[in-house]
Design a protein around this motif. Sequence first.
Motif, PDB file in Angstrom:
ATOM      1  N   SER A  30     -16.299  29.477  54.362  1.00  0.00           N
ATOM      2  CA  SER A  30     -15.409  28.450  53.832  1.00  0.00           C
ATOM      3  C   SER A  30     -15.294  27.267  54.778  1.00  0.00           C
ATOM      4  CB  SER A  30     -14.006  29.040  53.606  1.00  0.00           C
ATOM      5  OG  SER A  30     -13.342  29.269  54.838  1.00  0.00           O
ATOM      6  N   LEU A  31     -15.906  27.384  55.964  1.00  0.00           N
ATOM      7  CA  LEU A  31     -15.793  26.348  56.987  1.00  0.00           C
ATOM      8  C   LEU A  31     -16.810  25.239  56.751  1.00  0.00           C
ATOM      9  CD1 LEU A  31     -15.455  28.659  60.127  1.00  0.00           C
ATOM     10  CD2 LEU A  31     -13.618  27.663  58.749  1.00  0.00           C
ATOM     11  N   GLY A  32     -16.521  24.100  57.301  1.00  0.00           N
ATOM     12  CA  GLY A  32     -17.424  22.959  57.163  1.00  0.00           C
ATOM     13  C   GLY A  32     -18.458  22.882  58.267  1.00  0.00           C
ATOM     14  N   TRP A  33     -18.755  24.008  58.895  1.00  0.00           N
ATOM     15  CA  TRP A  33     -19.744  24.034  59.968  1.00  0.00           C
ATOM     16  C   TRP A  33     -21.151  23.742  59.427  1.00  0.00           C
ATOM     17  CZ3 TRP A  33     -18.578  29.213  62.996  1.00  0.00           C
ATOM     18  CH2 TRP A  33     -17.312  29.104  63.596  1.00  0.00           C
ATOM     19  N   PRO A  34     -22.044  23.288  60.298  1.00  0.00           N
ATOM     20  CA  PRO A  34     -23.454  23.163  59.890  1.00  0.00           C
ATOM     21  C   PRO A  34     -24.008  24.526  59.466  1.00  0.00           C
ATOM     22  CG  PRO A  34     -23.063  21.988  61.936  1.00  0.00           C
ATOM     23  CD  PRO A  34     -21.820  22.766  61.656  1.00  0.00           C
ATOM     24  N   ARG A  35     -24.934  24.495  58.509  1.00  0.00           N
ATOM     25  CA  ARG A  35     -25.460  25.736  57.939  1.00  0.00           C
ATOM     26  C   ARG A  35     -26.081  26.630  59.010  1.00  0.00           C
ATOM     27  NH1 ARG A  35     -30.619  27.089  55.592  1.00  0.00           N
ATOM     28  NH2 ARG A  35     -30.403  28.840  54.150  1.00  0.00           N
ATOM     29  N   ARG A  37     -25.358  27.003  62.147  1.00  0.00           N
ATOM     30  CA  ARG A  37     -24.350  27.686  62.941  1.00  0.00           C
ATOM     31  C   ARG A  37     -23.725  28.837  62.159  1.00  0.00           C
ATOM     32  NH1 ARG A  37     -19.212  24.366  64.837  1.00  0.00           N
ATOM     33  NH2 ARG A  37     -20.854  22.931  65.494  1.00  0.00           N
ATOM     34  N   ILE A  38     -23.481  28.606  60.875  1.00  0.00           N
ATOM     35  CA  ILE A  38     -22.896  29.664  60.041  1.00  0.00           C
ATOM     36  C   ILE A  38     -23.864  30.840  59.929  1.00  0.00           C
ATOM     37  CG2 ILE A  38     -22.261  30.251  57.657  1.00  0.00           C
ATOM     38  CD1 ILE A  38     -20.918  27.551  57.438  1.00  0.00           C
ATOM     39  N   LYS A  39     -25.141  30.560  59.700  1.00  0.00           N
ATOM     40  CA  LYS A  39     -26.120  31.641  59.545  1.00  0.00           C
ATOM     41  C   LYS A  39     -26.297  32.428  60.843  1.00  0.00           C
ATOM     42  CE  LYS A  39     -26.837  31.053  55.264  1.00  0.00           C
ATOM     43  NZ  LYS A  39     -26.268  32.070  54.341  1.00  0.00           N
ATOM     44  N   ARG A  40     -26.293  31.727  61.967  1.00  0.00           N
ATOM     45  CA  ARG A  40     -26.401  32.424  63.256  1.00  0.00           C
ATOM     46  C   ARG A  40     -25.192  33.324  63.477  1.00  0.00           C
ATOM     47  NH1 ARG A  40     -28.603  27.465  65.502  1.00  0.00           N
ATOM     48  NH2 ARG A  40     -26.489  26.892  66.123  1.00  0.00           N
ATOM     49  N   THR A  41     -24.004  32.799  63.149  1.00  0.00           N
ATOM     50  CA  THR A  41     -22.781  33.588  63.323  1.00  0.00           C
ATOM     51  C   THR A  41     -22.774  34.793  62.392  1.00  0.00           C
ATOM     52  OG1 THR A  41     -21.619  31.522  63.851  1.00  0.00           O
ATOM     53  CG2 THR A  41     -20.265  33.455  63.418  1.00  0.00           C
TER      54      THR A  41
END
Length: 403
Positions: A30-35, A37-41
Amino acid sequence: MNPMACWVLSAAALLGHFGLHLALYNRLNSLGWPRRRIKRTEKVLFVEMWLTLLAVLVFFPDAVRRMFAGTMVWSDLPWPLAVYGGVCLAVWLVFGLPWLLWRPIFRWEWADAPRRVEVVDVAKTLGRPLPRSLKCRWQSRLPMNQIFDLAVEEVLLPVPGLPKELDGYRIAHLSDIHLTGDVAPDYVRYAVDRASQWMPDMMALSGDIIDKQPCIDWLFDIFSGARASDGCYFVLGNHDTRVVDSWQTREAMDRAGWTDLGSRVLPTEVRGVSIELIGNEHPWFARPVIPPPPRKRPDDAQQTHASERPFRLAISHSPDQVFWAQRHGIELVLAGHTHGGQGRLPLVGPLLSPSFHGSRFASGDFWKPPTTMHVSRGLGGVHLLRVNCRPELSLLVLKSDGP
């Protein structure tokens, strides 16, 4: 501790462990992070979830053995295991009980919106195959996969605060197109044509149009045939940031005759009623700046809504913006993003939902005074699998009576 209590606590802690990671996954998306960064997390969390269980087995085998034997004594647990077990049990209070409360079967916060549903096998109707890639061909044949079983849902949507002149107003709502190249553009074109045949007053598209750069060239052919007497409007979503320049998508939709509402307020008049059309693409793009609703004085109680200010209708990609809509006195929100969870368990409903509120607003019609919100399951997705969660074309008929 008796064996039954031991087994129950152990099972609850194990479920809490998985529930914690599910809650983190939903909120991460739901965060506005770059894709990237989200996939790595996501990958780190997935690996950590299994490594944590492995570490418990490796470092605390005696404690695990006593758990399965039903002879565990809580005070004898090694402190790291006791602390993490307590955290996993606390997950039931923080996330688990609200999750149970918001199951669709209980209809908590839901608006009473009758609907008539027609299921269309789009491939059969068009008389030609829709998959364009090998991945799509084999996934579409999986048992229970409903990716091409389009649910055309006509919804009588009660909207408190709706001016009487707009009673019966018709909005065709599309969402989450996800043009990846795996599915032929005929599929979305069929949905657009079907929406136009319904003769709506307005057509709204609540984001996630494009996933792959070459598909921008499809937009004019797909969307230029859309017809609605008061116009066709769109916003972008998080997947629309995956192309090189999202303005290319906006320009292509503009050429197709659609109006970009992204991060703006558009005053207009419909059936003699002043309305404000508002586009909210947060957190991936800026929110529009709009004033909060005026406070009523006691002597204004008998004033009509139309004399106070324009009716506010927002198109938002994420349903998380419903609380923002509440604060700004927005009467109607159309949203998508969550795909209805992509899969739904009988009675339990969805588990996965990319929202700060988990699967609370995964799909359906909600009433958060003074805001009514319709959340579509969307038409497509990058994951070519839908189980008990058909894609949706929403045909909304607004009603001025309460929920």
